[in-house]
Structures are given as structure tokens and as C-alpha cells.
Design a protein around this motif. Structure first.
Motif, PDB file in Angstrom:
ATOM      1  N   ASN A 286       0.774  -1.364   0.142  1.00 46.83           N
ATOM      2  CA  ASN A 286       0.116  -0.123   0.036  1.00 46.83           C
ATOM      3  C   ASN A 286       0.848   1.065   0.020  1.00 46.83           C
ATOM      4  O   ASN A 286       0.352   2.169  -0.512  1.00 46.83           O
ATOM      5  CB  ASN A 286      -0.885  -0.137   1.095  1.00 46.83           C
ATOM      6  CG  ASN A 286      -0.449   0.102   2.490  1.00 46.83           C
ATOM      7  OD1 ASN A 286       0.955   0.237   2.666  1.00 46.83           O
ATOM      8  ND2 ASN A 286      -1.076  -0.456   3.661  1.00 46.83           N
TER       9      ASN A 286
ATOM     10  N   ILE B  46       2.057   3.376  -3.277  1.00 46.15           N
ATOM     11  CA  ILE B  46       1.290   4.377  -4.194  1.00 46.15           C
ATOM     12  C   ILE B  46       1.368   5.781  -3.639  1.00 46.15           C
ATOM     13  O   ILE B  46       1.665   6.519  -4.549  1.00 46.15           O
ATOM     14  CB  ILE B  46      -0.045   4.249  -3.851  1.00 46.15           C
ATOM     15  CG1 ILE B  46      -0.835   2.721  -4.211  1.00 46.15           C
ATOM     16  CG2 ILE B  46      -1.294   5.098  -4.328  1.00 46.15           C
ATOM     17  CD1 ILE B  46      -0.691   2.772  -5.850  1.00 46.15           C
TER      18      ILE B  46
ATOM     19  N   VAL C 174      -6.384   7.873   0.253  1.00 45.45           N
ATOM     20  CA  VAL C 174      -6.290   6.951  -0.950  1.00 45.45           C
ATOM     21  C   VAL C 174      -7.244   5.898  -0.927  1.00 45.45           C
ATOM     22  O   VAL C 174      -7.758   5.218  -0.026  1.00 45.45           O
ATOM     23  CB  VAL C 174      -4.842   6.156  -0.741  1.00 45.45           C
ATOM     24  CG1 VAL C 174      -4.426   5.187  -2.005  1.00 45.45           C
ATOM     25  CG2 VAL C 174      -3.696   7.183  -0.590  1.00 45.45           C
ATOM     26  N   ASP C 175      -7.799   5.819  -2.152  1.00 44.46           N
ATOM     27  CA  ASP C 175      -8.667   4.444  -2.469  1.00 44.46           C
ATOM     28  C   ASP C 175      -7.951   3.312  -3.392  1.00 44.46           C
ATOM     29  O   ASP C 175      -7.622   3.813  -4.500  1.00 44.46           O
ATOM     30  CB  ASP C 175      -9.985   4.839  -3.167  1.00 44.46           C
ATOM     31  CG  ASP C 175     -10.723   5.769  -2.425  1.00 44.46           C
ATOM     32  OD1 ASP C 175     -10.955   5.522  -1.105  1.00 44.46           O
ATOM     33  OD2 ASP C 175     -11.227   6.877  -2.627  1.00 44.46           O
ATOM     34  N   TYR C 176      -7.779   2.420  -2.890  1.00 40.55           N
ATOM     35  CA  TYR C 176      -7.031   1.230  -3.786  1.00 40.55           C
ATOM     36  C   TYR C 176      -8.217   0.254  -4.370  1.00 40.55           C
ATOM     37  O   TYR C 176      -9.075  -0.080  -3.979  1.00 40.55           O
ATOM     38  CB  TYR C 176      -6.307   0.290  -2.731  1.00 40.55           C
ATOM     39  CG  TYR C 176      -5.379   0.854  -1.705  1.00 40.55           C
ATOM     40  CD1 TYR C 176      -4.219   1.183  -2.569  1.00 40.55           C
ATOM     41  CD2 TYR C 176      -5.615   1.451  -0.537  1.00 40.55           C
ATOM     42  CE1 TYR C 176      -3.150   1.791  -1.624  1.00 40.55           C
ATOM     43  CE2 TYR C 176      -4.777   2.041   0.100  1.00 40.55           C
ATOM     44  CZ  TYR C 176      -3.245   2.478  -0.318  1.00 40.55           C
ATOM     45  OH  TYR C 176      -2.418   2.977   0.209  1.00 40.55           O
ATOM     46  N   LYS C 177      -7.969   0.419  -5.796  1.00 41.20           N
ATOM     47  CA  LYS C 177      -8.948  -0.161  -6.743  1.00 41.20           C
ATOM     48  C   LYS C 177      -8.553  -1.419  -7.576  1.00 41.20           C
ATOM     49  O   LYS C 177      -9.403  -2.274  -7.698  1.00 41.20           O
ATOM     50  CB  LYS C 177      -9.380   0.717  -7.781  1.00 41.20           C
ATOM     51  CG  LYS C 177      -9.953   2.060  -7.028  1.00 41.20           C
ATOM     52  CD  LYS C 177     -10.507   3.105  -8.081  1.00 41.20           C
ATOM     53  CE  LYS C 177     -11.146   4.054  -7.604  1.00 41.20           C
ATOM     54  NZ  LYS C 177     -12.151   4.822  -8.087  1.00 41.20           N
TER      55      LYS C 177
ATOM     56  N   LYS D 117      -5.092  -4.331  -8.077  1.00 42.61           N
ATOM     57  CA  LYS D 117      -3.388  -4.792  -7.800  1.00 42.61           C
ATOM     58  C   LYS D 117      -2.401  -4.357  -9.079  1.00 42.61           C
ATOM     59  O   LYS D 117      -2.762  -4.412 -10.090  1.00 42.61           O
ATOM     60  CB  LYS D 117      -3.446  -6.222  -7.661  1.00 42.61           C
ATOM     61  CG  LYS D 117      -4.266  -6.567  -6.433  1.00 42.61           C
ATOM     62  CD  LYS D 117      -4.311  -8.059  -6.389  1.00 42.61           C
ATOM     63  CE  LYS D 117      -5.081  -8.618  -5.232  1.00 42.61           C
ATOM     64  NZ  LYS D 117      -5.054 -10.088  -5.043  1.00 42.61           N
TER      65      LYS D 117
ATOM     66  N   ALA E 175      -5.489   1.788 -10.704  1.00 42.72           N
ATOM     67  CA  ALA E 175      -5.264   1.170  -9.515  1.00 42.72           C
ATOM     68  C   ALA E 175      -5.586   1.733  -8.232  1.00 42.72           C
ATOM     69  O   ALA E 175      -5.656   1.129  -7.091  1.00 42.72           O
ATOM     70  CB  ALA E 175      -3.727   0.828  -9.380  1.00 42.72           C
ATOM     71  N   ALA E 176      -5.485   3.077  -8.170  1.00 40.73           N
ATOM     72  CA  ALA E 176      -5.706   3.860  -6.960  1.00 40.73           C
ATOM     73  C   ALA E 176      -6.138   5.273  -7.176  1.00 40.73           C
ATOM     74  O   ALA E 176      -5.497   5.733  -8.471  1.00 40.73           O
ATOM     75  CB  ALA E 176      -4.568   3.802  -6.080  1.00 40.73           C
TER      76      ALA E 176
END
Length: 154
Positions: A44, A47, A78-81, A83, A123-124
Motif C-alpha cells: 500500500n 502508491i 487513498v482508495d485502492y482499486k 492490484k 489501481a488507486a
């Protein structure tokens, strides 16, 4: 997809992301082994490292090295969307959305390029805010005129 075809698609993504921005830039990196975790994809923290690299690039382009010592982050999300994987090329698009009297509001998107049969992915996404805190000061102050002019393109 050919290298030229993919580059065009990434260029379109960059252009769309920067449309209407006060200022912005894009930065390309590769996911290195050190960027991955035990699950086999990006850690994480990578990013924000990519975002900070894009931020550094932007302020070099604006010829504002004095920005960094006076611009601490005061908010970050941060929004992780999706991989990202070892060896994958990644483009980070960073934009300044708002220049306030004492703060700057940024947004970013991180895209993974096509990789091992996977399509381009977002991705983010995220946002952060920096404040102008002059050296030696304990609270925020208005941005210096040269910083405002450079960011606004004039």
C-alpha cells in the motif's frame, strides 16, 4: 496490443485526467520487487511514493524547489482499486485542483499499464492537501506571490 497502441491509450488517460486542472503532470515508474508484499502485489505504501515522485516532478517543472520545505501535508486519502504486479509499468497522474490562499488541493490517479494479459487498470485514486507554513513558522500563511504565479502559469 502494440507498444505504440498502449502508449496512445495511456496518453489519452493522462490527457483526460489533466483536463481542467490548475496544473499537473504524469510520472511513469515500474513496480520493483521491493514495492511488492507477501501477497505478490504492490504494498500500500508504494502508491504514495509514486504520488510523491509525481509531486516532485511537478514542482521541478514549475521551477519551485522552495515549495517542499514550506508545504507539509495536512490531509491525505487513498482508495485502492486494483492490484499492481512486479515488473508492471505504472503511470501516476497528479493534478492541482485548487490553489487556495494558504493551501493546495491535489488529486491523483495511478494506472497500471497492460501486463501479462491484464488490461490497463486504475489501481488507486486519492486526494491530499498541503498548507503553506513558512520556515520557522508554527502556523499557515498565504502562499508567496512567486509560488502562486508559477502554479497559475504566469
Amino acid at each position: 496490443m502494440s507498444e505504440a497502441g498502449q502508449a496512445r491509450r495511456i496518453e489519452d488517460v493522462i490527457e483526460d485526467c489533466l483536463s481542467g486542472a490548475v496544473a499537473g503532470t504524469a510520472s511513469e515508474r515500474i513496480i520493483e520487487w521491493v514495492d511488492t508484499d507477501a501477497a505478490g502485489h504492490q504494498h500500500n505504501s508504494v502508491i504514495m511514493r509514486f504520488v510523491e515522485a509525481a509531486e516532485s516532478k511537478l514542482f521541478r517543472e514549475l521551477e519551485l524547489p522552495e515549495y517542499f520545505p514550506i508545504a507539509p501535508r495536512v490531509r491525505q486519502e487513498v482508495d485502492y482499486k486494483a492490484k499492481l504486479f512486479f515488473g508492471q509499468r505504472v503511470t501516476t497522474v497528479l493534478r492541482i485542483d485548487r490553489l487556495g490562499e494558504k493551501s493546495l488541493s491535489f488529486s491523483f490517479k495511478v494506472f497500471g499499464h497492460e501486463h501479462e494479459g491484464r488490461a490497463i487498470v486504475e489501481a488507486a485514486t486519492g486526494k491530499f492537501v498541503t498548507a503553506c507554513v513558512p520556515l520557522g513558522a508554527l502556523s499557515s500563511a498565504p502562499w508567496p506571490d512567486n509560488v502562486r504565479r508559477a502554479i497559475m502559469g504566469g
